[in-house]
Design a protein around this motif. Sequence first.
Motif, mmCIF file in Angstrom:
data_model
loop_
_atom_site.group_PDB
_atom_site.id
_atom_site.type_symbol
_atom_site.label_atom_id
_atom_site.label_comp_id
_atom_site.label_asym_id
_atom_site.label_seq_id
_atom_site.Cartn_x
_atom_site.Cartn_y
_atom_site.Cartn_z
ATOM 1 N N PRO A 164 4.909 8.533 -21.382
ATOM 2 C CA PRO A 164 6.150 7.861 -21.430
ATOM 3 C C PRO A 164 6.800 8.192 -22.828
ATOM 4 O O PRO A 164 6.025 8.164 -24.058
ATOM 5 C CB PRO A 164 5.735 6.554 -21.203
ATOM 6 C CG PRO A 164 4.289 6.244 -21.180
ATOM 7 C CD PRO A 164 3.522 7.642 -21.107
ATOM 8 N N PRO A 165 8.149 8.563 -22.723
ATOM 9 C CA PRO A 165 8.638 8.856 -24.073
ATOM 10 C C PRO A 165 8.764 7.516 -24.715
ATOM 11 O O PRO A 165 8.672 6.496 -24.446
ATOM 12 C CB PRO A 165 10.237 9.004 -23.460
ATOM 13 C CG PRO A 165 10.029 9.427 -22.049
ATOM 14 C CD PRO A 165 8.755 8.551 -21.487
ATOM 15 N N LEU A 166 8.600 7.776 -26.105
ATOM 16 C CA LEU A 166 8.499 6.743 -27.053
ATOM 17 C C LEU A 166 9.617 6.108 -27.509
ATOM 18 O O LEU A 166 9.960 5.459 -28.666
ATOM 19 C CB LEU A 166 7.400 7.277 -28.222
ATOM 20 C CG LEU A 166 5.987 7.338 -27.606
ATOM 21 C CD1 LEU A 166 5.399 8.031 -28.928
ATOM 22 C CD2 LEU A 166 5.527 5.840 -27.490
ATOM 23 N N ILE A 167 10.848 6.312 -26.873
ATOM 24 C CA ILE A 167 12.184 5.518 -27.178
ATOM 25 C C ILE A 167 12.663 4.610 -26.168
ATOM 26 O O ILE A 167 12.251 4.884 -24.914
ATOM 27 C CB ILE A 167 13.285 6.648 -27.501
ATOM 28 C CG1 ILE A 167 13.321 7.788 -26.500
ATOM 29 C CG2 ILE A 167 13.159 7.420 -28.847
ATOM 30 C CD1 ILE A 167 14.536 8.585 -26.532
ATOM 31 N N ASN A 168 13.377 3.783 -26.574
ATOM 32 C CA ASN A 168 13.635 2.644 -25.698
ATOM 33 C C ASN A 168 15.122 2.867 -25.212
ATOM 34 O O ASN A 168 15.697 3.748 -25.928
ATOM 35 C CB ASN A 168 13.497 1.131 -25.934
ATOM 36 C CG ASN A 168 14.331 0.782 -27.163
ATOM 37 O OD1 ASN A 168 15.332 1.413 -27.214
ATOM 38 N ND2 ASN A 168 13.582 -0.234 -27.578
#
Lengths: 512, 383
Positions: free
Chosen positions: B370-374
Amino acid sequence: MDHKTAAVKMRDITKSFGSVLANDRVWLNIYRGEILALLGENGSGKTTLMNMLAGIYFPDAGQIFIDGREVVIRSPKDAFDHGIGMIHQHFKLVDVLTAAENIVLGLKEPGRLNLKAVAERVNRLCKAYGFEVDPWQKVYTMSVSQKQTVEIIKVLYRGADILILDEPTAVLTPQETDKLFTVLRNMRDDGKAIVIITHKLNEVEELSDRVAILRNGQFVGDMPTKMTNTGEMTNMLVGHPVTLSIDRPEPVNPKPRIEVKNLTVRSIDGIIKLDNVSFTARSGEILGIAGISGSGQKELLESIAGLQPTETGSICYIHDDGHHEEILGKDPLSIAEMGVTLSFVPEDRLGMGLVGSMGISDNMMLRSYRRGHGFFTDRKAPAELARKVVNTLAVSTPNLDIPVRKLSGGNVQKVLVGREISSTPTVLLTAYAVRGLDINSSYEIYALLTAQKMRGAAVIYVGEDLDVLLQLSDRILVLCGGKVSGIIDGPGAKKRDVGLMMTHLGGGNTDE
Amino acid sequence: MSKQKAPLIYISKRKDLPWYGAWGIRGGAIILALVVCAVVTTLLTGENPLGVYAKMLEGAFGTPRKIWVLLQNTAILLCVSLALTPAFRMRFWNIGGEGQILVGGLAAAACMILLGDKLPNALLICVMTVASIAAGALWGFIPAVCKAKWNTNETLFTLMMNYVAIQLVAFFVIVWEVPKGAGKIGIINQSTESGWLPQLFGQKYLLNIIIVAILTVLVYIYLNYTKHGYEISVVGESERTARYVGIKVDRVIIRTMILSGALCGVAGLLLVGGTDHTITTTVADGRGFTAVMVAWLAKFNPPAMIFASFLLAFLDRGAGEISTAFGLNHSFSDILTGLILFFIIGSEFFISYRISFRKHASSALPAAQPPLINPSEKNGKEE
């Protein structure tokens, strides 16, 4: 960063329908123990996005992670397996079955069906979250709010801990809405993730912990509800600053225009829909009609419009010279032949007000095609009117010939309202004129109705949003179970009082 | 949890296709149909499929006479399809074309038999025309009244009216049979030719073709440019909308079905007075039903019906030819016709929808981290 783990992460979700891009690389996080309000105008892609979580649609591209793991949701069953349950706007219940039967319907539980055990579990769920529902009650005897409760329990019973509610309050009274909100807060405190799709900003502020906004299929932003306000949210929704206010100028020279006396209407099944209803609608005034949906609003308007067979009573049109003329029992054509310009924006836009497969021009023709004595239709004038409506009301459409059912709800409504207003009516009936419309379009419609009132039309406005009804109407007639529960003046009316009158005749007070 | 895959195929609505895209798909469907038919032919009969197709073309266009017959068949089928179209546009499923043709033809035959030697020919033809139209109109009027007044099911009603018409014709065939006991009427007025529609330029079928061509234009104009036609469209789409704007729905239903029946009556007149000069229970030859298919294929659009009815008439003639030429069972030609129609009708689905296949690349990869930005950060970057 994430202080809580996201129950659902949607990444770069894209979905198109034909040439329409409903969702464009949308990112969204949903957390447990939080109520997320998903906000957006019509056609901004809220429902589409949630339908992809619920397994109704399959995304063209993008990823969905549940508790950090990538999943593929191909069907509603897959969604349930991941604990996702969605409560749709239109309930999917079997009317002749009981609540408990509906709740277990379609579940493959081992062993024989034990409805008592089901009812037991349903009661436990009710107690845990504060629902009120009788598992043995048949669905067809239930109110809209009870049916919604059954839908919610159905989802919980299947073990869902991520709940999506699509415009849950659209059909509820203020009191029912409060109850629903209490239940939703209980579920949040129990650690469930809750998403409500809405476009009512006051509800967002009242209920949600976080708000996410979509515009034109794209994710605009999300923030804790506490950190924002109505103004900011509206600006993000619309994309430019707007002011939201409803003007209520003093009525001009109000004179009685429509007089309804002792009107009683029964449905085909013999059920009383309107019971001895009497009132007067005046020119230059907006008469708001409040009531729980199905309290006789539809029958009332259709009776005036000459579309509803009635049992007893009379409906008189009062001409400018004070001369009374009965319009009850006449069909729309004979009413028009009397010289009465009666316009009607019905609730069912595509099923009644417009022909979905025809273009805007051809729909303009519905009211005017009889003009001229020839055998052939005149298409120039309707096309002219269509162009005018599209320009003045800013209808967004590729051309005038595209079937109106392909337009978005707001644009369909503008076409309908535009046509009905174009005949300079003396009586304008509107049913849920802004249902499904976004904020901007809604306020445009309110302004149009007020303009008609100032022109001297008698406007009858059936609405479901009490806040608007209270701000817009000069007088409010409240219906309760087909009876007139009371008629009050718009300025100064209290939302609570109207809400009570909707559920109890006379509001339980003695002012009637 | 086992590794899950995206669905193998999924279906989505197409953007509006340009006209050449739609016709490309239809053309492709016909080619595909011919290929499948060729395979089927070779497997089942061992004949060379190209030879079979050549025979089909020959059967339809081989001689001037065959071409005339083909055009005549097209014209009559088109006439019936035109007749059904106003009703279909109103969503009134008139499948009683067969019966309406039959009673129209019966009325024409009755005039020829009973008045053949009493009236001058021109007057007789006028009387026949009126009688056929009136008879067909009556056969449309009866189910329409019942639909309008009591909301009866028009599909069943018109279907049943077909059987009434067939029995009526069977009865009169016995009444008028020549010679007694023959069980058929034979050619009516063979010696005097009274009541026979005139032949233009010595061509037996030309008059029929011209009449139907004129009708096509008239029906097209009626449906698209008149107040009646507009009312039909509104009633068809939504009776509630029609009532809402003050259209008298009952009246429109009855009026339209009278028109529909009357046009079928014309087809009966053309068959009996123009070409067959006799009446049998099979004079309509299933056209009342085939026309339903033509009308749908053409999406209730008269100009498109010209092509649809031509195609069906061609398939019928061509298929008939191969069964005789190769000594095959007649069912075989029906199989080929069925296959071709299956592909043509099926192609409509591909014109409205697009089928997408799973993209191998995306599903074959292991689940990405999962990408680590929200979302808010992502948003921040964009704006």
